[in-house]
Design an enzyme around this catalytic site. Structure first.
Site, PDB file in Angstrom:
ATOM      1  N   SER A 199     -12.877  -5.623   2.206  1.00  0.00           N
ATOM      2  CA  SER A 199     -11.961  -4.488   2.183  1.00  0.00           C
ATOM      3  C   SER A 199     -11.441  -4.135   3.576  1.00  0.00           C
ATOM      4  O   SER A 199     -12.139  -4.292   4.579  1.00  0.00           O
ATOM      5  CB  SER A 199     -12.702  -3.290   1.605  1.00  0.00           C
ATOM      6  OG  SER A 199     -11.886  -2.164   1.687  1.00  0.00           O
ATOM      7  N   LYS A 200     -10.223  -3.645   3.610  1.00  0.00           N
ATOM      8  CA  LYS A 200      -9.655  -3.164   4.869  1.00  0.00           C
ATOM      9  C   LYS A 200      -9.937  -1.660   5.008  1.00  0.00           C
ATOM     10  O   LYS A 200      -9.543  -1.033   5.974  1.00  0.00           O
ATOM     11  CB  LYS A 200      -8.132  -3.373   4.891  1.00  0.00           C
ATOM     12  CG  LYS A 200      -7.740  -4.827   4.901  1.00  0.00           C
ATOM     13  CD  LYS A 200      -7.345  -5.280   6.310  1.00  0.00           C
ATOM     14  CE  LYS A 200      -6.988  -6.741   6.360  1.00  0.00           C
ATOM     15  NZ  LYS A 200      -7.943  -7.575   7.065  1.00  0.00           N
ATOM     16  N   ARG A 201     -10.560  -1.094   3.980  1.00  0.00           N
ATOM     17  CA  ARG A 201     -10.835   0.343   4.006  1.00  0.00           C
ATOM     18  C   ARG A 201     -12.322   0.606   3.927  1.00  0.00           C
ATOM     19  O   ARG A 201     -13.070  -0.163   3.351  1.00  0.00           O
ATOM     20  CB  ARG A 201     -10.207   1.007   2.764  1.00  0.00           C
ATOM     21  CG  ARG A 201      -8.735   0.900   2.746  1.00  0.00           C
ATOM     22  CD  ARG A 201      -8.140   2.242   2.365  1.00  0.00           C
ATOM     23  NE  ARG A 201      -6.778   2.046   1.930  1.00  0.00           N
ATOM     24  CZ  ARG A 201      -6.378   2.239   0.688  1.00  0.00           C
ATOM     25  NH1 ARG A 201      -7.231   2.659  -0.225  1.00  0.00           N
ATOM     26  NH2 ARG A 201      -5.124   2.037   0.374  1.00  0.00           N
TER      27      ARG A 201
END
Ligand code: GLU
Length: 497
Positions: free
Chosen positions: A258-260
């Site tokens: 994930s980028k979050r």
């Protein structure tokens, strides 16, 4: 090609578009390990040519992240070096020089197509079930006509003339040979109408001029290699060695990491940005050690390794060609081990900033006494806040009185137990062993189990059930505070609130 024996020049070349992600940190770590292993140079180059995606905070966030992880760079922002500047936007004249050379060699061409026309071409390609792309309409404009239109002020971009036939093969150290047919490759834009190069052009020029020997980068760039290799050929340059690394997967093993950052229902944060790893209190050495193993291994069993060992043992051949999942449990385990290996003084010094950031007026003297009692219990440094906060407040925040009550007892039993405990504590010697003996004997004398006496005391002095071991806690708090807090619990019990 294998891990070189001569000094490697390796660059980490991020685009400053957002926070420093742990996936990028792993790439930077492998760059660093290769550079250090070979006695070479680790270089940071800021690829800031995409002004639409530029984020002014990204560079400082990146540099702080690199420093936190201990990836000191030999050349790059702030430190300089012989191959600078290290920001691509400060190298525009250099790119101009090489684009002119390619124009003169007829290896690139000006494209005057308007954005509207390009959109229309794309639409038509879509209808024909072709991917997005360009129809090469400007490729055959005669050079003199092209130069005249440019001089007359017509806007243009510059595109690469990709051969229409044949193929290009990349020798990737991990993936082996990868071949792509030239037909599949677009005439990529190398320079935009404002004279700023695109990634594809700037990366090749800079890697060559900076004498980079190894490009280690993410898998997502593998499909771009023909563009880059054609450029090396056209400019008459020798390409460096390439390593395209597999992506890091989410802990579940499904999907790209994930980028979050996510927060679990229990409040646990799963960090992905370096500044969050730092804020939570992952030790740089532990994260360094763990990250080295996300996609690389020394052998099938050795996991805990110092920086020096990792530098000595690192090899490109043992980078895995299959993607690895990020494993937070394993990282936590490593971090716990590294925390337990610190001396009490070192750990205390590392804890102090976390306590201060949480607003606690913690003093080092007190912490030196309690640190040994919590060292075993910490997964990350910020865990210490909840373990010691009660030590540094004048008055405890109101806790639920029911917490005082051990199993099979009732609130009505509490005043008696606490009064008894108070009397014992008022006369006891306030050292760990003396407190231990006095309270155990005191409990026994009135027919209570030790735990039935300890829990009310613990909650009365800490305001919570989960706290450091009781006798250490009492000793650190001191008699005066302990008695005051027991009195306050007794008052609240009497008042019924
Ligand atoms: N600027 C590119 C990125 O941020 C670098 C890719 C490369 O290493 O060539 O992904």
């Amino acid at each position: 090609m294998t891990t070189p024996s001569k000094a490697a020049r390796v660059r980490f070349a991020p685009s400053p578009t957002g926070f420093f992600h742990v996936g990028g940190a792993r790439t930077a770590l492998y760059d660093y390990l290769l550079a250090k292993k070979t006695g070479g140079a680790f270089i940071i180059r800021i690829e800031d040519t995409d002004q639409k995606r530029y984020n002014p905070k990204a560079v400082s966030n990146l540099l702080e992240g690199l420093r936190y992880l201990g990836l000191d760079w030999d050349e790059g922002p702030e430190v300089g070096g012989d191959y600078g500047p290290y920001y691509q936007t400060q190298r525009l004249e250099i790119y101009q020089k090489y684009i002119q050379e390619l124009l003169a060699k007829d290896r690139v061409y000006r494209c005057f197509c308007t954005p509207e026309r390009l959109a229309q071409v794309n639409q038509e390609r879509q209808k024909a079930k072709l991917g997005p792309g360009y129809d090469r309409a400007c490729r055959n404009i005669p050079p003199d006509q092209s130069a005249r239109r440019a001089e007359a002020g017509e806007p243009f971009v510059i595109r690469l003339k990709v051969p229409l036939e044949g193929s290009m093969t990349l020798h990737d150290i991990i993936k082996g040979d990868v071949t792509i047919e030239n037909q599949m490759v677009q005439d990529a834009v190398l320079m935009k109408s404002n004279g700023i190069p695109t990634y594809h052009f700037a990366v090749v020029v800079d890697d060559h001029l900076m004498e980079i020997t190894h490009i280690i980068r993410g898998d997502e760039w593998v499909s771009s290699f023909p563009i880059h290799l054609h450029l090396y050929n056209y400019l008459g340059w020798e390409p460096p060695a390439f390593v395209h690394m597999s992506v890091i997967l989410n802990p579940s093993g499904k999907g790209k990491m994930s980028k979050r950052e996510t927060r679990a229902p229990d409040g646990r944060v799963y960090p992905v940005f370096l500044h969050t790893f730092k804020e939570m209190g992952y030790l740089p050495d532990a994260l360094f050690n763990y990250l080295a193993l996300v996609g690389w291994s020394y052998d099938d069993k050795t996991e805990i390794m110092t920086r020096e060992e990792l530098i000595e043992r690192f090899s490109l051949e043992r980078i895995s060609s299959s993607p690895a999942a990020f494993n937070y449990e394993k990282l936590d385990h490593f971090n716990g081990l590294y925390i337990r290996n610190l001396t009490v003084e070192d750990l205390t010094d590392r804890l102090m900033p976390y306590l201060e950031a949480a607003g606690l007026k913690a003093d080092r003297e007190t912490m030196l006494k309690i640190t040994p009692a919590i060292q075993e219990r910490l997964t990350v440094l910020s865990d210490a806040i909840a373990w010691v906060d009660f030590l540094f407040v004048d008055e405890l925040p109101a806790y639920d009185l029911n917490l005082l009550v051990p199993k099979k007892m009732s609130l009505a039993d509490m005043p008696g137990i606490l009064q008894n405990a108070r009397a014992i504590l008022a006369g006891a010697d306030f050292s760990h062993d003396a407190l231990d003996t006095a309270l155990r004997e005191g409990a026994k004398a009135v027919g209570l189990k030790a735990g039935q006496m300890f829990q009310p005391i613990r909650v009365a002095v800490c305001g919570k059930k989960v706290a450091p071991p009781l006798f250490d806690t009492l000793e650190v708090l001191g008699r005066e505070t302990v008695l005051k807090r027991i009195d306050s619990a007794l008052e609240r019990l009497e008042a019924g609130a």
